[in-house]
Enzyme design. Structure first.
Site, PDB file in Angstrom:
ATOM      1  N   HIS A   1      18.497 -29.123 -24.082  1.00  0.00           N
ATOM      2  CA  HIS A   1      19.888 -29.100 -24.541  1.00  0.00           C
ATOM      3  C   HIS A   1      20.915 -29.016 -23.411  1.00  0.00           C
ATOM      4  O   HIS A   1      21.952 -28.362 -23.531  1.00  0.00           O
ATOM      5  CB  HIS A   1      20.116 -27.968 -25.544  1.00  0.00           C
ATOM      6  CG  HIS A   1      21.253 -28.285 -26.499  1.00  0.00           C
ATOM      7  ND1 HIS A   1      21.711 -27.391 -27.433  1.00  0.00           N
ATOM      8  CD2 HIS A   1      22.006 -29.408 -26.653  1.00  0.00           C
ATOM      9  CE1 HIS A   1      22.696 -27.927 -28.118  1.00  0.00           C
ATOM     10  NE2 HIS A   1      22.890 -29.175 -27.657  1.00  0.00           N
TER      11      HIS A   1
ATOM     12  N   CYS B   1      24.467 -22.717 -27.751  1.00  0.00           N
ATOM     13  CA  CYS B   1      23.256 -23.112 -27.019  1.00  0.00           C
ATOM     14  C   CYS B   1      23.502 -23.625 -25.605  1.00  0.00           C
ATOM     15  O   CYS B   1      23.076 -23.030 -24.621  1.00  0.00           O
ATOM     16  CB  CYS B   1      22.509 -24.192 -27.798  1.00  0.00           C
ATOM     17  SG  CYS B   1      22.188 -23.774 -29.516  1.00  0.00           S
TER      18      CYS B   1
END
Length: 592
Positions: A171, A115
């Protein structure tokens, strides 16, 4: 404005009407700008043409539509390479299939295996080795974020007049306020800061007892939005609201980073309807999540058309990494999975859909990487890329739109110096050029080289999902000779990485090892700090959020600096009294 008569003299009437018109225009424009009024409320709902919206924009003094395109970047989370209809999946994705078929499918498109790395490379146009984020992901409890000295894509787009909005998963770190999306170029942010969490409650536990709420609107916890709405649908509603309140004659950048189809595997009941026949519970849940995501993207596309953006828009769709078979994802027939540098971890579903494309309905097999979006989109937006920004991405718009050759000939997939070292790796195995204990992967033209420990390497075929969990007995596995730490593949001829050619072509191996070594000389130190106990949401009102108090440290340092300054000044005064004017004379001489 409604038409009507005027009892004043003609000249005064004209002046009066002009003044009223300008004031009305400004009022409506301000309402649109600040989101209290939508184009719907002006009677510009479905069926209203772009010309009508343009005329309204001109009447409001907003000018003609910009030549700068509206940019909509949609990032799916953990979608496997096979998990789209046009790659042969049993999961139905009619929206993605249609948009891709009418646009350009990217069939040689690469991202990173996890991610944070993919997101950082998208937003900076730089490889991980050039941001310090080359190891793993940013953990919730780490005092870490995308380094603040990196210019971001939304910042560059704002420079040329774009309204910038982010909806979904960030993130990229949040331990201090300066790391938040609204401080990195986005006008607005609605979404989560962490890598995963419950789709309904938006709570996330990083470890036992370390739990908190993770839904934000701009810089504050969005408690008001905690209505138990499934995040895919909630994010789509937010996108619709943004589009409804923005003036389509002004360029907009929408970064929609859906949480789906990342674990936990949750979906509204109605989306299971077509997938009762899938025995594997994880695959069934995953299919329902993907069906919901496909419907969400259809609703985003309809909103772009409804509110007058579509004709001047570029829609880019990408997964952030490969699928995770243990969580229902499939990368078949590619090898490996999320978190690995095999093709199944880094070769992604991707396409571009836009009325502005020249070669619609085509397939692009040229090499494209997620870092390429940064220069490509800035150039399309008529922005400038500073000469001192050392980018790793290329402008690939002509490659996609016109079918030209890609300017890209290589990809550094990564060099991770602190990943678990391969036990049998050595400088000798790397011909004295490279330590093959280090995890790394590089692509140059048709060749791909991997060293160290590339990660889980099975091929997971569809029948592996026939039972409760992916059955390892169904997986195709290869037993490599003991101590192997170098692999070479011709990816063009062997995209499934079945034939290792490292022993057959040692000279090619050496060339790619030298290229790795060259890249490594430009690497910055890895940023991967230990956990900070102050990150615990219990210390922050039960919310995951910035915990690093820069101001307090600054105040302390400022106080100590101030105290030292006062002491120095006192000492100076004493010295001045003792030495008289001679000191001033010296200072003037020293000053030139």
């Amino acid at each position: 404005m409604a038409r009507g008569g005027c009892n004043w003299p003609r000249r005064l009437c004209k002046g009066k009407m002009l003044a009223v018109g300008v004031l009305a225009g400004l009022s409506v424009l301000s309402l649109l700008t600040y989101g209290y009024l939508s184009w719907d409320s002006l009677g510009l709902g479905p069926g209203v043409t772009e010309a009508t919206r343009t005329r309204l924009g001109e009447e409001l003094g907003t000018g003609v539509p910009s030549s700068q395109p509206h940019i909509i970047f949609i990032l799916a989370d953990d979608q496997g390479f096979r998990d789209v209809g046009y790659h042969g999946s049993e999961i139905r994705t009619p929206t993605l299939d249609k948009l891709a078929a009418e646009g350009v499918k990217l069939e040689n498109y690469y991202v990173q295996p996890m991610c944070t790395p993919s997101r950082s490379q998208f937003i900076t146009g730089k490889y991980q080795i050039h941001t310090g984020l080359q190891h793993s992901i940013i953990r919730p409890t780490q005092p870490n974020c995308l380094p603040l000295d990196n210019v971001t894509l939304p910042q560059k787009l704002k420079e040329v007049g774009y309204s910038t909005h982010m909806v979904g998963k960030w993130h990229l770190g949040f331990y201090r306020r300066e790391c938040m999306p609204t401080q990195r170029g986005f006008d607005t942010f609605f979404g989560s800061l962490l890598g995963s969490g419950d789709y309904y409650t938006h709570f996330k536990c990083d470890s036992p007892g370390i739990c908190g709420y993770d839904l934000y609107e701009n810089d504050n916890a969005a408690w008001d939005h905690d209505n138990g709405i499934y995040s895919t649908q909630m994010y789509t509603q937010k996108v619709q609201q943004i589009l409804a309140s923005h003036n389509p004659s002004k360029p907009i950048f929408l970064y929609i980073a859906y949480q789906a189809v990342h674990s936990p595997l949750q979906a509204p009941g109605k989306y299971f309807e077509h997938y009762r026949s899938i025995n594997n519970i994880n695959r069934r849940r995953y299919a329902a999540m993907l069906a919901c995501l496909d419907e969400a993207i259809n609703n985003v596309t309809l909103a772009l058309k409804k509110y007058g953006y579509y004709d001047n828009s570029i829609i880019i769709y990408s997964s952030d990494n490969g699928g995770q078979p243990m969580a229902g994802g499939s990368n078949w027939p590619l090898r490996g999975s999320k978190g690995t540098y095999w093709e199944g971890g880094i070769r992604a579903v991707g396409f571009v859909h836009s009325p502005l494309l020249k070669n619609k309905g085509s397939v692009c097999k040229e090499l494209v990487h997620i870092t390429d979006w940064f220069p490509t989109l800035i150039t399309l937006a008529e922005g400038q890329i500073d000469e001192d920004i050392q980018l790793d991405g290329y402008d690939i718009w002509e490659t996609i739109s016109e079918g030209r050759r890609s300017p890209r000939v290589d990809i550094l997939h990564n060099i991770d110096p602190i990943y678990t070292k391969a036990k049998n790796g050595s400088w000798a195995a790397g011909y004295g050029i490279w330590n093959t204990a280090i995890q790394s992967a590089i692509r140059v033209n048709h060749w791909k080289l991997l060293t160290g420990n590339p990660g889980y390497s099975d091929w997971v075929p569809p029948q592996a999902f026939s039972n409760a969990g992916p059955n390892r007995w169904h997986n195709e596995r290869v037993s490599w000779t003991a101590g192997k730490t170098v692999w070479l593949f011709n990816i063009t001829a062997d995209p499934y990485e079945r034939v290792d050619l490292s022993a057959k072509y040692p000279d090619v191996v050496k060339q790619l090892l030298r290229r790795l070594s060259q890249f490594n000389k430009t690497a910055v130190p890895v940023r991967y700090p230990p956990k900070d106990p102050r990150s615990n949401p219990k210390l922050n009102g039960g919310v995951w959020g910035p915990w690093f108090k820069e101001d307090e440290k600054k105040k302390k340092s400022d106080k100590s600096k101030g105290a030292n300054k006062q002491k120095k000044n006192k000492n100076k005064k004493k010295a001045n009294r003792k030495k008289g004017p001679s000191l001033h004379c010296r200072s003037r001489l020293a000053g030139g």
